[in-house]
Design a protein around this motif. Sequence first.
Motif, PDB file in Angstrom:
ATOM      1  N   THR A  68       0.821  -1.202   0.000  1.00  0.00           N
ATOM      2  CA  THR A  68       0.000   0.000   0.000  1.00  0.00           C
ATOM      3  C   THR A  68       0.853   1.249   0.000  1.00  0.00           C
ATOM      4  N   PRO A  69       0.356   2.337  -0.606  1.00  0.00           N
ATOM      5  CA  PRO A  69       1.098   3.591  -0.539  1.00  0.00           C
ATOM      6  C   PRO A  69       1.089   4.122   0.891  1.00  0.00           C
ATOM      7  N   SER A  70       2.064   4.942   1.213  1.00  0.00           N
ATOM      8  CA  SER A  70       2.147   5.461   2.568  1.00  0.00           C
ATOM      9  C   SER A  70       1.814   6.946   2.587  1.00  0.00           C
ATOM     10  N   THR A  71       1.211   7.375   3.682  1.00  0.00           N
ATOM     11  CA  THR A  71       0.863   8.776   3.887  1.00  0.00           C
ATOM     12  C   THR A  71       1.830   9.363   4.890  1.00  0.00           C
ATOM     13  N   CYS A  72       2.317  10.550   4.606  1.00  0.00           N
ATOM     14  CA  CYS A  72       3.281  11.207   5.485  1.00  0.00           C
ATOM     15  C   CYS A  72       2.607  11.594   6.796  1.00  0.00           C
ATOM     16  N   PRO A  73       3.205  11.212   7.937  1.00  0.00           N
ATOM     17  CA  PRO A  73       2.616  11.578   9.218  1.00  0.00           C
ATOM     18  C   PRO A  73       2.755  13.061   9.533  1.00  0.00           C
ATOM     19  N   GLN A  74       3.671  13.754   8.839  1.00  0.00           N
ATOM     20  CA  GLN A  74       3.906  15.158   9.132  1.00  0.00           C
ATOM     21  C   GLN A  74       3.035  16.085   8.285  1.00  0.00           C
ATOM     22  N   CYS A  75       3.001  15.861   6.964  1.00  0.00           N
ATOM     23  CA  CYS A  75       2.256  16.784   6.102  1.00  0.00           C
ATOM     24  C   CYS A  75       1.035  16.152   5.445  1.00  0.00           C
ATOM     25  N   GLY A  76       0.898  14.822   5.515  1.00  0.00           N
ATOM     26  CA  GLY A  76      -0.270  14.149   4.956  1.00  0.00           C
ATOM     27  C   GLY A  76      -0.188  13.845   3.478  1.00  0.00           C
ATOM     28  N   ALA A  77       0.953  14.062   2.853  1.00  0.00           N
ATOM     29  CA  ALA A  77       1.094  13.810   1.419  1.00  0.00           C
ATOM     30  C   ALA A  77       1.119  12.305   1.150  1.00  0.00           C
ATOM     31  N   ASP A  78       0.525  11.904   0.014  1.00  0.00           N
ATOM     32  CA  ASP A  78       0.577  10.500  -0.399  1.00  0.00           C
ATOM     33  C   ASP A  78       1.907  10.238  -1.089  1.00  0.00           C
ATOM     34  N   ASN A  79       2.545   9.138  -0.722  1.00  0.00           N
ATOM     35  CA  ASN A  79       3.846   8.762  -1.272  1.00  0.00           C
ATOM     36  C   ASN A  79       3.776   7.340  -1.795  1.00  0.00           C
ATOM     37  N   ASP A  80       4.637   7.026  -2.762  1.00  0.00           N
ATOM     38  CA  ASP A  80       4.729   5.658  -3.255  1.00  0.00           C
ATOM     39  C   ASP A  80       5.192   4.755  -2.120  1.00  0.00           C
ATOM     40  N   ALA A  81       4.849   3.498  -2.193  1.00  0.00           N
ATOM     41  CA  ALA A  81       5.119   2.556  -1.112  1.00  0.00           C
ATOM     42  C   ALA A  81       6.611   2.356  -0.861  1.00  0.00           C
ATOM     43  N   GLU A  82       7.436   2.461  -1.898  1.00  0.00           N
ATOM     44  CA  GLU A  82       8.859   2.202  -1.719  1.00  0.00           C
ATOM     45  C   GLU A  82       9.628   3.409  -1.177  1.00  0.00           C
ATOM     46  N   PHE A  83       8.961   4.554  -1.028  1.00  0.00           N
ATOM     47  CA  PHE A  83       9.639   5.748  -0.520  1.00  0.00           C
ATOM     48  C   PHE A  83       9.959   5.589   0.958  1.00  0.00           C
ATOM     49  N   THR A  84      11.125   6.053   1.351  1.00  0.00           N
ATOM     50  CA  THR A  84      11.532   6.059   2.749  1.00  0.00           C
ATOM     51  C   THR A  84      11.278   7.429   3.364  1.00  0.00           C
ATOM     52  N   PHE A  85      11.335   8.472   2.531  1.00  0.00           N
ATOM     53  CA  PHE A  85      11.114   9.844   2.976  1.00  0.00           C
ATOM     54  C   PHE A  85      10.007  10.478   2.139  1.00  0.00           C
ATOM     55  N   CYS A  86       9.284  11.396   2.722  1.00  0.00           N
ATOM     56  CA  CYS A  86       8.173  12.074   2.054  1.00  0.00           C
ATOM     57  C   CYS A  86       8.672  12.885   0.867  1.00  0.00           C
ATOM     58  N   ARG A  87       7.914  12.838  -0.224  1.00  0.00           N
ATOM     59  CA  ARG A  87       8.304  13.592  -1.418  1.00  0.00           C
ATOM     60  C   ARG A  87       8.051  15.089  -1.269  1.00  0.00           C
TER      61      ARG A  87
END
Length: 97
Positions: A68-87
């Motif tokens: 599943t894609p991940s949502t940034c806990p800080q800004c709420g942006a949707d990120n690809d599942a393989e991302f380690t840091f928010c885009r």
Amino acid sequence: MLDVGTVYLVAAGALLLAALAVGLRALVGVFREGRERSRKRREGELERYTMDPVYDREPPDSDGVAETPSTCPQCGADNDAEFTFCRECAAPLGPDP
């Protein structure tokens, strides 16, 4: 008679050569260890993916992508599942250390 500048240059040169020898020896050790780990993986003696001790993450699925894609806990942006840091804000997406 030797002047201070010549003695200084000889001493500095000797120290630099010693540091180069130590650094080169360390690099050769790292290279050999990497080759040995690659050989063990090829022969099946070492698992390809193991638990990540830093983040306590499970290894990725066989296709290399999480489910599943991940949502940034800080800004709420949707990120690809393989991302380690928010885009958007570059906040870490993994569990808190």
